[in-house]
Each structure stands twice: as structure tokens, then as C-alpha cells.
Design a protein around this motif. Sequence first.
Motif, PDB file in Angstrom:
ATOM      1  N   LEU A 161      15.684  25.396 -28.048  1.00 53.17           N
ATOM      2  CA  LEU A 161      14.574  25.625 -27.116  1.00 53.17           C
ATOM      3  C   LEU A 161      14.736  24.833 -25.819  1.00 53.17           C
ATOM      4  O   LEU A 161      14.125  25.183 -24.799  1.00 53.17           O
ATOM      5  CB  LEU A 161      13.245  25.257 -27.771  1.00 53.17           C
ATOM      6  CG  LEU A 161      12.699  26.222 -28.825  1.00 53.17           C
ATOM      7  CD1 LEU A 161      11.377  25.703 -29.367  1.00 53.17           C
ATOM      8  CD2 LEU A 161      12.530  27.625 -28.256  1.00 53.17           C
ATOM      9  N   GLU A 166      12.062  29.114 -20.186  1.00 52.81           N
ATOM     10  CA  GLU A 166      10.672  28.641 -20.147  1.00 52.81           C
ATOM     11  C   GLU A 166      10.541  27.132 -20.308  1.00 52.81           C
ATOM     12  O   GLU A 166       9.451  26.564 -20.127  1.00 52.81           O
ATOM     13  CB  GLU A 166       9.867  29.334 -21.253  1.00 52.81           C
ATOM     14  CG  GLU A 166       9.691  30.824 -21.058  1.00 52.81           C
ATOM     15  CD  GLU A 166      10.910  31.647 -21.455  1.00 52.81           C
ATOM     16  OE1 GLU A 166      10.911  32.859 -21.217  1.00 52.81           O
ATOM     17  OE2 GLU A 166      11.882  31.052 -22.016  1.00 52.81           O
ATOM     18  N   ALA A 167      11.629  26.443 -20.679  1.00 56.19           N
ATOM     19  CA  ALA A 167      11.577  24.992 -20.866  1.00 56.19           C
ATOM     20  C   ALA A 167      11.550  24.301 -19.509  1.00 56.19           C
ATOM     21  O   ALA A 167      12.357  24.581 -18.634  1.00 56.19           O
ATOM     22  CB  ALA A 167      12.780  24.518 -21.670  1.00 56.19           C
ATOM     23  N   VAL A 175       7.766  23.906 -24.283  1.00 56.57           N
ATOM     24  CA  VAL A 175       7.731  25.231 -24.903  1.00 56.57           C
ATOM     25  C   VAL A 175       6.883  25.206 -26.174  1.00 56.57           C
ATOM     26  O   VAL A 175       6.068  26.104 -26.422  1.00 56.57           O
ATOM     27  CB  VAL A 175       9.162  25.705 -25.218  1.00 56.57           C
ATOM     28  CG1 VAL A 175       9.138  27.081 -25.880  1.00 56.57           C
ATOM     29  CG2 VAL A 175       9.999  25.745 -23.955  1.00 56.57           C
ATOM     30  N   ASP A 179       2.965  27.118 -27.384  1.00 54.98           N
ATOM     31  CA  ASP A 179       2.932  28.111 -28.449  1.00 54.98           C
ATOM     32  C   ASP A 179       1.640  27.986 -29.245  1.00 54.98           C
ATOM     33  O   ASP A 179       1.189  26.877 -29.566  1.00 54.98           O
ATOM     34  CB  ASP A 179       4.139  27.913 -29.384  1.00 54.98           C
ATOM     35  CG  ASP A 179       4.200  28.980 -30.453  1.00 54.98           C
ATOM     36  OD1 ASP A 179       4.567  30.128 -30.135  1.00 54.98           O
ATOM     37  OD2 ASP A 179       3.856  28.668 -31.614  1.00 54.98           O
ATOM     38  N   HIS A 203      10.281  32.596 -28.093  1.00 53.75           N
ATOM     39  CA  HIS A 203      11.260  33.054 -27.099  1.00 53.75           C
ATOM     40  C   HIS A 203      12.589  33.416 -27.761  1.00 53.75           C
ATOM     41  O   HIS A 203      13.670  33.078 -27.263  1.00 53.75           O
ATOM     42  CB  HIS A 203      11.474  31.987 -26.027  1.00 53.75           C
ATOM     43  CG  HIS A 203      10.219  31.626 -25.287  1.00 53.75           C
ATOM     44  ND1 HIS A 203       9.459  32.553 -24.607  1.00 53.75           N
ATOM     45  CD2 HIS A 203       9.580  30.435 -25.141  1.00 53.75           C
ATOM     46  CE1 HIS A 203       8.411  31.956 -24.061  1.00 53.75           C
ATOM     47  NE2 HIS A 203       8.458  30.676 -24.380  1.00 53.75           N
TER      48      HIS A 203
END
Length: 253
Positions: A161, A166-167, A175, A179, A203
Motif C-alpha cells: 500500500l 492514493e498513498a 490509505v 478505508d 485499491h
Amino acid sequence: MTEAERKIFAEAGILGLKGLIPRKAVAAVKDSILAELDRLKLREKGKLSSAKLQSLPFFQQTGKLSQMVKLGPELDGLFSAELLGTMNALAGTPLKAAAPRPQLLLSFPNKEEWSLGGLNWHLDLAVPKKDELPGVQAFLLIDDLQPRGGATLAIAGSHRLHYVPEARNGNAHAVLRKDALFGALFEGPRASAEKLMKPHSIHGVDVSVVEFRGKAGDVFLMDLRVLHSPSLNGTKNVRMMTTSRFLKTGISM
């Protein structure tokens, strides 16, 4: 090392190896720990006493206890040539121990309610900018460890991740916090262990909470980029583990 094991480690960042260390070897270390607890008067007539530690918060008690118990070369001997060879095979290159000696992970029973929420999910090094394994951490069970027995917890898949678009700043924390399910890990008692310990896609990456529990002699290998945390010991037994980190050349903690 099989191709299936390599794939599990690459995807989850965690590989469990049952019974890798002979029970005779870990039993000798367990006996040494119990003798030390007797010497320190933290165990009398077979009963545990944490009175000397109770002024400290629980996780500070764990660190203090692990420092107080002194062991000899029998602890170092648990990190066998076979184990080192397995880690080198996963890394694709010889690894070097980050510290001169392994670290004991000991914790006494705790009366607080066991929970996944509000724990210290962290890394022990900065996230590498390139998506490459920096090293491997080995966790060895010195005694049988039951569910909710104070085992180290890890978020399988979290090492991947760090590198999704998106990180923020290359870190999985951001991330996970966003969630709907895993965000509860950072919000206290709302976290559902039953749900969080099952695979959940974020993701396109399957993540789940893994508890490093099992039988004496079992080993868990972890990619150093995997988020992990200590946990409360909700049983009546001392949690007995040891750990050591092994790094690629040029990597520092």
C-alpha cells in the motif's frame, strides 16, 4: 524455499514457518526465562507477580521486562543457519543482522480488554522510495502462544500500500485510515477483530491483520515495510517471543 512460499511472502509480506526451530532448543530458552523471572522475584512458587512493573503503562512494562531478563548464547542459537538461509533466499541476497543480539519480547497477563483498536501501528524504518525489500524481521515463538496472548500483530499486504497512487508521501497509514473497515484500527475499540483478520481489498491490494501466534518453535518472517504493533496479553501466561531484524547491504534502521 518453494515458489508458493515466495509468492505468499511477496504478496502478504509475511510468511509463517511451523516448527522450524526444534522444540528442545526453545524449551531450553524458556527454562532460562523462567529462572530469570524467579531471580527477579517476578515469579514465586510458579505464580507470576508484576508488582515491580505496575507503575508503568502496559506496553512500557513489556519493554522493561524484556530488558530485565538476561539470557546467554542459548537465545542467539535459535537463529539457525537454516533460518538465515531462508531469509537470504527471500531477499535474493545475503542479509546482515541489524543488532548484535536478538531482542526478547516478553509480556505479562493484562486485565484490560483485548482489542485491535488504538494500537501503535508502525514501521521500524523509513519507507524506501523504491518498491524493493529492504530486509526481513524474524519472530520466533519460545513458548506456545494462544489467541489474544500478546503476540505481535501485523497488517499483511500493507507493504504494497505504500506504493499505490492514493498513498500520501509513500506511506500506507493514510490509505488505511481512509478505508471504512481498516480506519477503525486507529479509532479505538470500534475495530472488529473478526472482520479485520479476513482478507479485505484496498485499491486492489488484499490486506488483513495477522496475529503471530502458534506453537513453540514456529517462526514468522516479515518484510520490514509491513505495519505492525504490539498487543495486549489477554491470557494467564507470559508471552515469550524473540525477534531480530536482518538488512540488505546499504540499509540502516
